[in-house]
Design a protein around this motif. Structure first.
Motif, PDB file in Angstrom:
ATOM      1  N   VAL A   1       0.819  -1.447  -0.175  1.00 16.53           N
ATOM      2  CA  VAL A   1       0.195  -0.465  -0.233  1.00 16.53           C
ATOM      3  C   VAL A   1       0.721   1.315   0.238  1.00 16.53           C
ATOM      4  CG1 VAL A   1      -1.379   1.294   1.383  1.00 16.53           C
ATOM      5  CG2 VAL A   1      -2.170  -1.295   0.751  1.00 16.53           C
ATOM      6  N   PRO A   2       2.043   1.249   0.693  1.00 14.78           N
ATOM      7  CA  PRO A   2       2.378   2.507   0.717  1.00 14.78           C
ATOM      8  C   PRO A   2       3.359   2.519  -0.749  1.00 14.78           C
ATOM      9  CG  PRO A   2       2.949   1.153   3.267  1.00 14.78           C
ATOM     10  CD  PRO A   2       2.337   0.820   2.348  1.00 14.78           C
ATOM     11  N   GLY A   3       3.881   1.901  -1.029  1.00 13.19           N
ATOM     12  CA  GLY A   3       4.416   2.054  -2.540  1.00 13.19           C
ATOM     13  C   GLY A   3       3.681   2.253  -3.469  1.00 13.19           C
ATOM     14  N   ASN A   4       2.555   1.537  -3.304  1.00  6.74           N
ATOM     15  CA  ASN A   4       1.786   1.996  -4.104  1.00  6.74           C
ATOM     16  C   ASN A   4       0.899   3.315  -4.563  1.00  6.74           C
ATOM     17  OD1 ASN A   4       1.064   0.164  -6.739  1.00  6.74           O
ATOM     18  ND2 ASN A   4       0.616  -1.165  -4.802  1.00  6.74           N
ATOM     19  N   PHE A   5       1.354   3.592  -3.432  1.00  5.32           N
ATOM     20  CA  PHE A   5       0.456   5.122  -2.951  1.00  5.32           C
ATOM     21  C   PHE A   5       1.086   6.037  -3.128  1.00  5.32           C
ATOM     22  CE2 PHE A   5      -1.728   8.866  -1.004  1.00  5.32           C
ATOM     23  CZ  PHE A   5      -2.906   8.335  -0.481  1.00  5.32           C
ATOM     24  N   ASN A   6       2.424   5.889  -2.622  1.00  5.38           N
ATOM     25  CA  ASN A   6       3.359   7.131  -2.446  1.00  5.38           C
ATOM     26  C   ASN A   6       4.100   6.377  -4.232  1.00  5.38           C
ATOM     27  OD1 ASN A   6       2.541   7.715  -0.026  1.00  5.38           O
ATOM     28  ND2 ASN A   6       5.232   6.804   0.661  1.00  5.38           N
ATOM     29  N   LEU A   7       3.834   6.160  -4.488  1.00  8.93           N
ATOM     30  CA  LEU A   7       4.711   6.144  -5.968  1.00  8.93           C
ATOM     31  C   LEU A   7       3.484   7.527  -7.123  1.00  8.93           C
ATOM     32  CD1 LEU A   7       5.877   4.927  -8.637  1.00  8.93           C
ATOM     33  CD2 LEU A   7       4.483   2.710  -8.822  1.00  8.93           C
ATOM     34  N   GLY A   8       2.307   7.231  -6.405  1.00 10.48           N
ATOM     35  CA  GLY A   8       1.379   7.963  -6.880  1.00 10.48           C
ATOM     36  C   GLY A   8       1.675   9.467  -6.920  1.00 10.48           C
ATOM     37  N   ASP A   9       1.934   9.523  -5.773  1.00 10.37           N
ATOM     38  CA  ASP A   9       2.808  11.197  -5.058  1.00 10.37           C
ATOM     39  C   ASP A   9       3.632  11.480  -5.580  1.00 10.37           C
ATOM     40  OD1 ASP A   9       0.686  11.091  -3.416  1.00 10.37           O
ATOM     41  OD2 ASP A   9       1.705  10.381  -1.453  1.00 10.37           O
ATOM     42  N   ALA A  10       4.736  10.227  -6.126  1.00 13.37           N
ATOM     43  CA  ALA A  10       5.806  10.550  -7.393  1.00 13.37           C
ATOM     44  C   ALA A  10       5.407  11.208  -8.092  1.00 13.37           C
ATOM     45  CB  ALA A  10       6.358   9.949  -6.792  1.00 13.37           C
ATOM     46  N   PHE A  11       4.212  10.289  -9.009  1.00 11.91           N
ATOM     47  CA  PHE A  11       3.711  10.636 -10.263  1.00 11.91           C
ATOM     48  C   PHE A  11       3.054  12.410 -10.026  1.00 11.91           C
ATOM     49  CE2 PHE A  11       2.877   5.847 -10.942  1.00 11.91           C
ATOM     50  CZ  PHE A  11       3.923   6.103 -11.401  1.00 11.91           C
ATOM     51  N   TYR A  12       2.663  12.485  -9.348  1.00 15.15           N
ATOM     52  CA  TYR A  12       2.255  13.920  -9.182  1.00 15.15           C
ATOM     53  C   TYR A  12       3.168  15.271  -9.294  1.00 15.15           C
ATOM     54  CZ  TYR A  12      -0.373  17.968  -7.283  1.00 15.15           C
ATOM     55  OH  TYR A  12      -1.187  18.693  -6.997  1.00 15.15           O
ATOM     56  N   ARG A  13       3.907  14.854  -7.853  1.00 12.30           N
ATOM     57  CA  ARG A  13       4.889  15.829  -7.821  1.00 12.30           C
ATOM     58  C   ARG A  13       6.094  15.658  -9.581  1.00 12.30           C
ATOM     59  NH1 ARG A  13       3.669  19.192  -3.975  1.00 12.30           N
ATOM     60  NH2 ARG A  13       3.370  17.236  -1.675  1.00 12.30           N
ATOM     61  N   GLN A  14       6.021  15.415 -10.221  1.00 13.34           N
ATOM     62  CA  GLN A  14       6.727  15.194 -11.329  1.00 13.34           C
ATOM     63  C   GLN A  14       5.982  15.724 -12.581  1.00 13.34           C
ATOM     64  OE1 GLN A  14       9.697  12.313 -12.267  1.00 13.34           O
ATOM     65  NE2 GLN A  14       8.450  10.809 -10.209  1.00 13.34           N
ATOM     66  N   LYS A  15       4.550  16.230 -12.864  1.00 12.81           N
ATOM     67  CA  LYS A  15       3.508  16.672 -13.334  1.00 12.81           C
ATOM     68  C   LYS A  15       3.421  15.554 -13.967  1.00 12.81           C
ATOM     69  CE  LYS A  15       5.166  21.132 -13.214  1.00 12.81           C
ATOM     70  NZ  LYS A  15       3.838  21.620 -12.205  1.00 12.81           N
TER      71      LYS A  15
ATOM     72  N   LEU B   1      -7.669  18.231 -10.565  1.00 16.75           N
ATOM     73  CA  LEU B   1      -8.067  19.914 -10.173  1.00 16.75           C
ATOM     74  C   LEU B   1      -6.531  20.472 -11.094  1.00 16.75           C
ATOM     75  CD1 LEU B   1      -9.346  22.525  -9.627  1.00 16.75           C
ATOM     76  CD2 LEU B   1      -7.348  21.769  -7.498  1.00 16.75           C
ATOM     77  N   GLU B   2      -5.297  20.211 -11.298  1.00 15.76           N
ATOM     78  CA  GLU B   2      -4.008  20.529 -11.996  1.00 15.76           C
ATOM     79  C   GLU B   2      -4.180  20.689 -12.968  1.00 15.76           C
ATOM     80  OE1 GLU B   2      -1.850  22.235 -10.592  1.00 15.76           O
ATOM     81  OE2 GLU B   2      -1.873  22.139  -8.104  1.00 15.76           O
ATOM     82  N   SER B   3      -4.624  19.038 -13.699  1.00 12.58           N
ATOM     83  CA  SER B   3      -5.146  18.880 -14.887  1.00 12.58           C
ATOM     84  C   SER B   3      -6.284  19.707 -15.406  1.00 12.58           C
ATOM     85  CB  SER B   3      -5.063  17.073 -15.060  1.00 12.58           C
ATOM     86  OG  SER B   3      -4.047  16.988 -14.724  1.00 12.58           O
ATOM     87  N   LYS B   4      -6.295  20.226 -14.461  1.00 15.01           N
ATOM     88  CA  LYS B   4      -8.174  21.689 -15.422  1.00 15.01           C
ATOM     89  C   LYS B   4      -8.874  20.268 -15.797  1.00 15.01           C
ATOM     90  CE  LYS B   4      -4.571  24.517 -15.788  1.00 15.01           C
ATOM     91  NZ  LYS B   4      -4.895  25.470 -14.674  1.00 15.01           N
ATOM     92  N   LYS B   5      -9.172  19.157 -15.016  1.00 14.64           N
ATOM     93  CA  LYS B   5     -10.487  18.571 -15.372  1.00 14.64           C
ATOM     94  C   LYS B   5     -11.318  18.772 -13.581  1.00 14.64           C
ATOM     95  CE  LYS B   5      -8.058  15.342 -17.620  1.00 14.64           C
ATOM     96  NZ  LYS B   5      -8.068  13.571 -18.067  1.00 14.64           N
ATOM     97  N   LEU B   6     -12.128  20.523 -14.554  1.00 10.85           N
ATOM     98  CA  LEU B   6     -12.284  20.838 -12.446  1.00 10.85           C
ATOM     99  C   LEU B   6     -14.419  19.847 -11.930  1.00 10.85           C
ATOM    100  CD1 LEU B   6     -12.458  24.236 -13.802  1.00 10.85           C
ATOM    101  CD2 LEU B   6     -10.535  22.648 -12.471  1.00 10.85           C
TER     102      LEU B   6
END
Length: 252
Positions: free
Chosen positions: A57-71, A105-110
């Motif tokens: 769970v931490p590996g999957n969840f935090n991988l998503g966070d790393a994706f987000y931070r790299q846009k 939200l960052e992807s403008k998909k409001l």
């Protein structure tokens, strides 16, 4: 309203899940790199943890966070959507929907981000951070809808202006054509009149009419007639005189 999109990062002990020592090591290393804003390196560590345990769970969840931070928003949306769909724990599900809302939200998909925040609040109604982000997303969505509405209104207005201009141009073209036709008719009439007048003048020059005789010409003709008549009378008188003289008898 200022945006404060907080990304949830799961620590080692979150969710009370047990996983292998190697998984723990890679997640710890990934979290440390993440804290140093070395997101690409953190992504690499989280991927290594998943090689040891795909259900980490931490590996999957935090991988998503790393994706987000790299846009890498598409990758992050996919990651958080899968976690939200598979999670049984409401806190984990709420966290996944929260991060999904931020990514959308960052992807403008409001619209999609609003729905994600709502799902997060359904699973964790007390999350004030999510509640704030939901209000922000709804306000942005309202602004976007009003902007689109005004844009459509202006577009329709422009179309109406173009339509009116086309009509005015057509009316002008029709009027110009009408004026041109009328001018041509007037010119044709004028040309026909000039041709008739010219023809009449030519005919008058070839065959003078009696009523066209000038006063001076008439007087000269009358004078000539009088003179001719006088000459005739004189001749007659002379002739008579000659005849009388020839008949005188000799007086013896």
């Amino acid at each position: 309203m200022m945006k404060r999109l907080t990304i949830i990062l799961i620590g080692i002990l979150d969710c009370g899940l047990l996983f292998a020592q190697k998984d723990k090591k890679y997640v710890q290393e990934g979290n440390k790199l993440y804290g140093q804003k070395k997101y690409a390196e953190a992504e690499e560590r989280y991927r290594k943890s998943l090689e040891q345990s795909k259900v980490s769970v931490p590996g999957n969840f935090n991988l998503g966070d790393a994706f987000y931070r790299q846009k890498k928003y598409d990758d992050a949306v996919k990651q958080f959507t899968e976690i939200a769909g598979d999670a049984k724990d409401k806190t984990l599900k709420a966290g996944a929907y929260h991060n999904l809302g931020n990514t959308l939200l960052e992807s403008k998909k409001l619209k999609e981000s609003v729905e994600a925040y709502k799902q997060a609040l359904i699973n964790n109604p007390k999350d004030e951070e999510t509640r704030y982000n939901l209000a922000y997303a709804m306000e942005k969505l309202k602004q976007q809808e009003n902007k689109d509405k005004n844009k459509d209104k202006n577009k329709n207005k422009d179309k109406s202006k173009d339509k009116d201009k086309d009509k005015q141009d057509k009316d002008k073209q029709d009027q110009d054509k009408k004026n041109k036709d009328e001018n041509k008719k007037d010119q044709d009439k004028k040309d026909n009149k000039n041709n008739r007048d010219k023809k009449n003048q030519q005919q008058d020059g070839q065959s003078p009419q009696p009523d066209k005789l000038s006063k001076e010409d008439a007087e000269r003709m009358l004078e000539a007639l009088k003179n001719e008549e006088k000459n005739t009378q004189d001749k007659l008188k002379k002739k008579k005189a000659g005849n009388v003289k020839g008949r005188i008898e000799k007086d013896w």
